[in-house]
Design an enzyme around this catalytic site. Structure first.
Site, short mmCIF file in Angstrom:
data_model
loop_
_atom_site.label_atom_id
_atom_site.label_comp_id
_atom_site.label_asym_id
_atom_site.label_seq_id
_atom_site.Cartn_x
_atom_site.Cartn_y
_atom_site.Cartn_z
N GLU A 1 7.40 33.37 33.47
CA GLU A 1 8.05 33.46 32.21
C GLU A 1 9.46 33.17 32.44
O GLU A 1 9.92 33.37 33.54
CB GLU A 1 8.02 35.19 31.95
N GLN B 1 4.95 38.16 38.59
CA GLN B 1 4.98 36.96 38.29
C GLN B 1 4.90 36.02 39.51
O GLN B 1 4.24 36.64 40.41
CB GLN B 1 6.09 36.76 37.54
N ASN C 1 2.37 38.10 22.51
CA ASN C 1 2.44 39.15 23.88
C ASN C 1 2.74 40.45 23.47
O ASN C 1 3.78 40.53 22.71
CB ASN C 1 3.42 38.56 24.46
N GLU C 2 1.93 41.33 23.69
CA GLU C 2 2.24 42.67 23.61
C GLU C 2 2.78 43.14 22.20
O GLU C 2 3.95 43.69 22.35
CB GLU C 2 3.09 43.12 24.63
N GLU D 1 -1.52 40.17 33.03
CA GLU D 1 -0.28 40.71 33.72
C GLU D 1 -0.83 41.93 34.75
O GLU D 1 -1.28 42.95 34.04
CB GLU D 1 0.78 41.38 32.70
N TYR E 1 0.86 47.56 35.42
CA TYR E 1 1.81 47.52 36.63
C TYR E 1 1.74 48.86 37.27
O TYR E 1 1.57 49.72 36.65
CB TYR E 1 3.11 47.01 36.21
N ASN F 1 7.54 38.70 27.22
CA ASN F 1 8.41 39.12 26.01
C ASN F 1 9.27 37.78 25.37
O ASN F 1 9.35 37.85 24.39
CB ASN F 1 9.16 40.19 26.50
#
Length: 566
Positions: free
Chosen positions: A69, A409, A214-215, A340, A286, A114
Site C-alpha cells: 500500500e 504488508q 476497500n473496507e 489483510e 489483525y 485505505n
C-alpha cells in the site's frame, strides 16, 4: 486497513460469541485432559494422519500473497528508492527484491488499503515529471505518484508475482474502474490501451484479480457506505467489469473486521445482492499482544491463541457466503480472500492518530503533509513469529474456502522485511514461518488428528496447546508438517505419525529432508539492523523412521516445520 480497533479481543463483543460458551477448537483438533505440567520429554500430545484422511483441498498458490500500500515507507524507501546503492534503472531496490523472492510471495495486492479510496489511478502513469502530487487523506501524507500501476507492473515482473489490483470505490467508482481495466488489460487499438503502449508497456498486463474497493463499511474510509449502498455499487461495477472481461476474478469488500457491528450481516447483504458476478469476499484481521507494554502473562496467552479468532472469522464469513448462494439458488461458492492478515500493534497507530486529530481540531492548518514518513513500522518479536506461524496453519487448514490471502504488508509497514534508507534490508522474525509455508506447502492440505493438552485463555476459554497442518504433494513425493505450541509456559512433546499419507505404501519409505524450530527463551527478542539474525529458525533434532513417525519436543511459545520426502 482499519485504523481503529483492528483486533477482536475479549473486551469486544463478537456478534456470534456467547460469553458462556467455550471457544471452538480448530478443525481436526481434540483437546485431551492431559495435564500441562510434568515431564516434557514424555509425549503428551500427538499428530496423526489416518489412512482414510481426506484432504481439505489443494493448496492454492495465492494463499502466499502479500500487500503493498502507498503507506509510510512501504513503497517509497521500501520497494522503490532510486538513490539506494542497489537500485536498478527503475529505482527498485534489488536487496529488497531478493528478499521478496526468498520470502516466496506469489501475489501482491496493490495500491491499498485505505489509500485507494481517494486515489486517481491516472496520476501514476506516464512520465514521472508530469505526475501530480496529491494529499492522501487516509494516512495524512503527500503522495508524489512516483510509483503507479506501470511501475508496479514492472516491479512485479521482476519479483515474479501476480498483481491483485484494487479500485477506488470511495471518491470514484464504475467509470474509473472500467477505464483502468481497459488501460491495464486492453489490446492495443483503444484509447486507454494505446495510452499504456505509449507509456512503454506494449503487452496487456493480464491482471485477473480485482478488489472492488476497500473496507467500505469503515467510518475511517473515504466514501464509506452502508451495506445496502455498497451492495448496489459493487453489483453494478462487477457486472460491468465482467461485461468487459468475463474471465476476471472479482473480490467484494467484506466487513472491516469481526469487531464491526455489521460483521456477518454486511457480507450476507452484499453477496446476496451481487452474487452473480462476484468470486471472492475479502476478510481482514489483525492481532497483537494487548499486554505488550506491561508484558502481562494472560494477554500473551490470549495472543498466542489468536488463530481461534481467525477460525471463527472464517466460519462466520463462509456461512454468510453460503446463505447468499442459497438465496440466489446458485451453484458456485464465494471464496474467501483473506487479503489483510498478520500482527499489527495498532494501539501505537491509534495513539498517533488521536494526537493528529487533537492537533487538527485546534484550528485550520496549512503545514505541508509529510512524504513517506515512518508509520506502522512494528519490530516483531519471536512470539509474534510464532503467532504468524499459527495463523498460516489456520489458513492452510481452511484452504477449501480461503483461496487467496495477503499477509499485510510486505516492506517496512507491519512487514516481514525491513529496509533502511540508503542502508541495509533484513528479515524480521515473521519472515521465516511465512517463507517456509510459501516455499514448501504444495499439493493437498490435511488437517491431522491432534490430541493435545489444553491451555486456558481469557478470550477463548480452554483451547488445545498444539495445532498443526500437513501438506503432501503425491506426484512430487514431498511433504511439509507445520506445528505450533501455543502454550506460554510449558513445553510439550508430541508423537508424529504420517503413515496414513495417500500413496505411501507404493512410495516405499519416507525420509526427513529438513526440520527446524523457531523459539527463543526471551519471547520478546527481535531482529534489528544491528542484529538482523538474532532470531532465526534452528535445526530441530528429530529422526523420522521409514513409516513417517517421529517424536519432537516443542518448547513453550514455539513453531516447527518438518520437510519430508518419499
Amino acid at each position: 486497513m482499519t485504523t481503529h480497533n483492528s483486533q477482536y479481543s475479549a473486551e469486544t463483543t463478537h456478534p456470534d460469541k456467547q460469553e458462556s460458551s467455550p471457544a471452538p477448537t480448530a478443525a481436526g483438533t481434540t483437546a485431551s485432559n492431559v495435564s500441562t505440567t510434568g515431564n516434557a520429554t514424555t509425549p503428551d500430545a500427538s499428530i496423526a494422519l489416518n489412512a482414510d484422511a481426506t484432504p481439505v483441498a489443494d493448496v492454492p498458490p495465492r494463499l502466499f500473497g502479500s500487500f503493498v500500500e502507498h503507506l509510510g515507507r512501504c513503497v517509497y524507501g521500501g520497494i522503490y528508492e532510486p538513490s539506494h546503492p542497489t537500485a536498478d534503472e527503475n529505482g527498485f531496490r534489488q536487496d529488497v527484491l531478493d528478499l521478496v523472492k526468498e520470502l516466496g510471495v506469489t501475489c501482491v495486492r496493490y495500491p491499498g488499503g485505505n489509500f485507494v479510496s481517494n486515489y486517481n489511478w491516472e496520476d501514476g502513469i506516464g512520465p514521472r515529471e508530469n505526475r501530480p502530487m496529491r494529499r492522501d487523506l487516509a494516512w495524512h501524507c503527500t503522495e508524489t505518484n512516483e510509483m503507479g500501476i506501470d511501475d508496479f507492473y514492472r516491479w512485479s515482473q521482476k519479483a515474479g508475482t501476480e498483481i491483485m489490483l484494487a479500485v477506488n470505490m470511495g471518491t470514484r467508482g464504475l467509470k474509473a474502474a472500467l477505464d483502468e481495466l481497459e488501460y491495464v488489460n486492453g489490446a492495443p487499438g483503444t484509447a486507454w490501451a494505446d495510452q499504456r503502449v505509449a507509456n512503454g508497456i506494449e503487452e496487456p498486463m493480464d491482471i485477473k484479480m480485482w478488489c472492488i474497493g476497500n473496507e467500505m463499511d469503515g467510518p475511517w474510509q473515504v466514501g464509506h457506505m452502508s451495506p445496502e449502498e455498497y451492495a448496489g455499487a459493487v453489483d453494478k461495477v462487477a457486472h460491468a467489469m465482467k461485461l468487459a472481461e468475463s474471465g476476471l476474478e472479482l473480490v467484494a469488500c467484506g466487513s472491516s473486521g469481526a469487531y464491526m457491528p455489521t460483521f456477518g450481516t454486511w457480507e450476507k447483504t452484499v453477496l446476496t445482492k451481487a452474487y452473480e458476478n462476484l468470486d471472492f469476499v475479502s476478510c481482514h484481521a489483525y492481532y497483537f499482544d494487548r499486554g505488550h507494554k506491561t508484558r502481562t502473562a494472560a494477554s500473551m496467552q490470549d495472543f498466542l491463541a489468536s488463530s481461534e479468532d481467525m477460525t471463527k472469522f472464517i466460519a462466520t464469513v463462509s456461512d454468510a457466503a453460503d446463505q447468499a448462494r442459497e438465496a440466489n439458488n446458485g451453484a458456485k461458492d464465494i471464496a474467501l480472500s483473506f487479503d489483510e492478515w498478520g500482527v499489527w500493534y495498532s494501539d501505537k497507530w491509534n495513539e498517533q492518530e488521536d494526537q493528529w486529530k487533537a492537533e487538527a481540531a485546534q484550528g485550520l492548518h496549512h503545514e505541508p503533509w509529510p512524504k513517506s514518513p515512518h508509520l506502522l513500522e512494528d519490530i516483531y518479536t519471536a512470539a509474534d513469529a510464532v503467532v504468524e506461524g499459527s495463523l498460516m496453519i489456520t489458513l492452510l487448514k481452511h484452504c477449501d474456502r480461503v483461496r487467496s490471502a495477503s499477509r499485510a504488508q510486505l516492506v517496512n509497514v507491519i512487514a516481514p522485511i525491513m529496509a533502511e534508507e540508503h542502508g541495509p534490508a533484513w528479515r524480521q522474525t515473521t519472515f521465516y514461518p511465512f517463507a517456509e509455508a510459501a516455499l514448501h506447502a504444495r499439493g493437498q492440505a490435511y488437517a491431522p488428528a491432534i490430541s493435545s493438552p489444553t491451555i486456558h485463555t481469557e478470550a477463548y476459554g480452554d483451547v488445545p496447546a498444539i495445532d498443526a497442518v500437513v501438506t503432501w504433494d503425491e506426484q512430487a513425493r514431498t511433504g511439509l508438517l507445520l506445528a505450533v505450541n501455543r502454550d506460554a509456559n510449558t513445553p510439550h512433546t508430541l508423537t508424529i505419525d504420517l503413515s496414513g499419507l495417500p500413496g505411501l505404501p507404493g512410495l516405499g519409505t519416507l525420509a526427513l529432508s529438513k526440520a527446524q524450530l523457531l523459539h527463543e527463551d526471551d519471547p520478546y527478542r527481535t531482529n534489528t539492523a544491528e542484529a538482523p539474525e538474532a532470531v532465526t529458525p534452528q535445526p530441530l533434532d528429530i529422526a523420522m523412521n521409514a513409516t513417517g513417525t517421529c517424536t519432537a519436543t516443542l518448547p513453550a511459545i514455539s513453531w516447527i516445520s518438518v520437510e519430508f520426502h518419499g
